[in-house]
Design a protein around this motif. Structure first.
Motif, PDB file in Angstrom:
ATOM      1  N   TRP A 100       7.334  11.371   2.927  1.00  0.00           N
ATOM      2  CA  TRP A 100       7.376   9.957   3.282  1.00  0.00           C
ATOM      3  C   TRP A 100       6.144   9.230   2.770  1.00  0.00           C
ATOM      4  O   TRP A 100       6.152   8.022   2.593  1.00  0.00           O
ATOM      5  CB  TRP A 100       7.495   9.781   4.797  1.00  0.00           C
ATOM      6  N   GLN A 101       5.055   9.942   2.483  1.00  0.00           N
ATOM      7  CA  GLN A 101       3.828   9.285   2.052  1.00  0.00           C
ATOM      8  C   GLN A 101       3.898   8.795   0.613  1.00  0.00           C
ATOM      9  O   GLN A 101       2.983   8.144   0.150  1.00  0.00           O
ATOM     10  CB  GLN A 101       2.631  10.200   2.247  1.00  0.00           C
ATOM     11  N   THR A 102       4.959   9.108  -0.096  1.00  0.00           N
ATOM     12  CA  THR A 102       5.100   8.586  -1.452  1.00  0.00           C
ATOM     13  C   THR A 102       5.736   7.197  -1.439  1.00  0.00           C
ATOM     14  O   THR A 102       5.785   6.540  -2.456  1.00  0.00           O
ATOM     15  CB  THR A 102       5.937   9.535  -2.327  1.00  0.00           C
ATOM     16  N   ARG A 103       6.211   6.775  -0.283  1.00  0.00           N
ATOM     17  CA  ARG A 103       6.776   5.430  -0.160  1.00  0.00           C
ATOM     18  C   ARG A 103       5.669   4.424   0.116  1.00  0.00           C
ATOM     19  O   ARG A 103       4.612   4.765   0.604  1.00  0.00           O
ATOM     20  CB  ARG A 103       7.794   5.388   0.985  1.00  0.00           C
ATOM     21  N   ARG A 104       5.958   3.189  -0.160  1.00  0.00           N
ATOM     22  CA  ARG A 104       5.005   2.110   0.097  1.00  0.00           C
ATOM     23  C   ARG A 104       4.962   1.841   1.595  1.00  0.00           C
ATOM     24  O   ARG A 104       5.994   1.628   2.223  1.00  0.00           O
ATOM     25  CB  ARG A 104       5.441   0.870  -0.668  1.00  0.00           C
ATOM     26  N   SER A 105       3.750   1.847   2.153  1.00  0.00           N
ATOM     27  CA  SER A 105       3.562   1.622   3.590  1.00  0.00           C
ATOM     28  C   SER A 105       2.436   0.624   3.802  1.00  0.00           C
ATOM     29  O   SER A 105       1.582   0.435   2.936  1.00  0.00           O
ATOM     30  CB  SER A 105       3.209   2.934   4.290  1.00  0.00           C
ATOM     31  N   MET A 106       2.424   0.015   4.994  1.00  0.00           N
ATOM     32  CA  MET A 106       1.427  -1.001   5.302  1.00  0.00           C
ATOM     33  C   MET A 106       0.515  -0.535   6.436  1.00  0.00           C
ATOM     34  O   MET A 106       0.986  -0.004   7.444  1.00  0.00           O
ATOM     35  CB  MET A 106       2.106  -2.306   5.715  1.00  0.00           C
ATOM     36  N   CYS A 107      -0.770  -0.752   6.267  1.00  0.00           N
ATOM     37  CA  CYS A 107      -1.760  -0.452   7.296  1.00  0.00           C
ATOM     38  C   CYS A 107      -1.602  -1.471   8.425  1.00  0.00           C
ATOM     39  O   CYS A 107      -1.546  -2.678   8.180  1.00  0.00           O
ATOM     40  CB  CYS A 107      -3.167  -0.526   6.705  1.00  0.00           C
ATOM     41  N   SER A 108      -1.546  -0.997   9.652  1.00  0.00           N
ATOM     42  CA  SER A 108      -1.395  -1.901  10.789  1.00  0.00           C
ATOM     43  C   SER A 108      -2.712  -2.569  11.186  1.00  0.00           C
ATOM     44  O   SER A 108      -2.709  -3.475  12.005  1.00  0.00           O
ATOM     45  CB  SER A 108      -0.804  -1.151  11.989  1.00  0.00           C
ATOM     46  N   MET A 109      -3.813  -2.156  10.601  1.00  0.00           N
ATOM     47  CA  MET A 109      -5.109  -2.777  10.899  1.00  0.00           C
ATOM     48  C   MET A 109      -5.396  -3.939   9.946  1.00  0.00           C
ATOM     49  O   MET A 109      -5.659  -5.039  10.365  1.00  0.00           O
ATOM     50  CB  MET A 109      -6.249  -1.758  10.806  1.00  0.00           C
ATOM     51  N   CYS A 110      -5.347  -3.660   8.628  1.00  0.00           N
ATOM     52  CA  CYS A 110      -5.776  -4.659   7.643  1.00  0.00           C
ATOM     53  C   CYS A 110      -4.627  -5.283   6.862  1.00  0.00           C
ATOM     54  O   CYS A 110      -4.846  -6.159   6.036  1.00  0.00           O
ATOM     55  CB  CYS A 110      -6.784  -4.049   6.681  1.00  0.00           C
ATOM     56  N   VAL A 111      -3.399  -4.827   7.081  1.00  0.00           N
ATOM     57  CA  VAL A 111      -2.197  -5.348   6.434  1.00  0.00           C
ATOM     58  C   VAL A 111      -2.260  -5.178   4.910  1.00  0.00           C
ATOM     59  O   VAL A 111      -1.823  -6.024   4.142  1.00  0.00           O
ATOM     60  CB  VAL A 111      -1.929  -6.823   6.834  1.00  0.00           C
ATOM     61  N   THR A 112      -2.831  -4.059   4.467  1.00  0.00           N
ATOM     62  CA  THR A 112      -2.830  -3.693   3.057  1.00  0.00           C
ATOM     63  C   THR A 112      -1.700  -2.702   2.845  1.00  0.00           C
ATOM     64  O   THR A 112      -1.516  -1.802   3.663  1.00  0.00           O
ATOM     65  CB  THR A 112      -4.171  -3.033   2.661  1.00  0.00           C
ATOM     66  N   THR A 113      -0.934  -2.867   1.779  1.00  0.00           N
ATOM     67  CA  THR A 113       0.133  -1.919   1.468  1.00  0.00           C
ATOM     68  C   THR A 113      -0.365  -0.916   0.437  1.00  0.00           C
ATOM     69  O   THR A 113      -1.137  -1.260  -0.456  1.00  0.00           O
ATOM     70  CB  THR A 113       1.392  -2.632   0.948  1.00  0.00           C
ATOM     71  N   HIS A 114       0.054   0.305   0.592  1.00  0.00           N
ATOM     72  CA  HIS A 114      -0.334   1.397  -0.300  1.00  0.00           C
ATOM     73  C   HIS A 114       0.900   2.227  -0.627  1.00  0.00           C
ATOM     74  O   HIS A 114       1.813   2.317   0.182  1.00  0.00           O
ATOM     75  CB  HIS A 114      -1.307   2.368   0.386  1.00  0.00           C
ATOM     76  N   THR A 115       0.876   2.887  -1.751  1.00  0.00           N
ATOM     77  CA  THR A 115       1.850   3.923  -2.046  1.00  0.00           C
ATOM     78  C   THR A 115       1.149   5.243  -1.788  1.00  0.00           C
ATOM     79  O   THR A 115       0.261   5.634  -2.539  1.00  0.00           O
ATOM     80  CB  THR A 115       2.338   3.850  -3.500  1.00  0.00           C
TER      81      THR A 115
END
Length: 163
Positions: A75-90
């Motif tokens: 699941w970590q290869t999908r794009r996700s958003m940090c709930s603290m800073c609202v930055t999205t990462h793959t």
């Protein structure tokens, strides 16, 4: 955030024993950290990749939280958003779980949040670290408002752990 010493960091932890706080890995580069750009100090344990720590100003004193992450999954290869800073990462966001402070934590209760895996939220918000194309959503908020939002999200997480 004001610079912290190793001793201040070790005594700040509220969700682990004094022995665990004494043994945990504290970064050796504290003097080189960009303290003026940090809303909290966060790091991963190089000897135990599933362990992470954060220390933030909470009222008049620093508060430290011991965190755990789950094993790396597909699941970590999908794009996700940090709930603290609202930055999205793959692949750069992890579910970090903190045992609750006090008796609740001793009974196994915990609180989790999706956070930047490297705990560099403060640097992403300020544009000091790049998470790649599309990592920052277009917003009409000012930098100061984004920083306040990150601090508010972190404060809410700390309140859930300590409350």
């Amino acid at each position: 955030m004001r610079p912290l010493t190793e001793q201040e960091i070790r005594t700040a932890f509220v969700n682990c024993t004094k022995g665990e706080a004494k043994r945990l890995h504290v970064p050796r580069d504290l003097a080189e950290r960009p303290w003026d750009d940090l809303d909290f100090l966060g790091w991963r344990d190089p000897q135990a990749p599933d362990r992470a720590y954060l220390v933030a100003a909470w009222g008049s004193r620093p508060v430290g939280l011991q965190l755990r992450s789950s094993d790396v999954g597909s699941w970590q290869t999908r794009r996700s958003m940090c709930s603290m800073c609202v930055t999205t990462h793959t692949g750069g966001v992890s579910l970090l779980v903190a045992p609750r402070a006090g008796k609740a934590g001793q009974q196994g209760n915990s609180v989790g949040a999706y956070m930047c895996s490297d705990l560099a939220c403060s640097l992403y918000v300020r544009g000091k670290k790049d998470a790649g194309i599309g990592a920052r959503l277009h917003e009409s908020l000012t930098l100061e408002e984004k920083v306040r939002r990150t601090v508010a999200n972190l404060s809410a997480f700390i309140a859930r752990v300590t409350g």
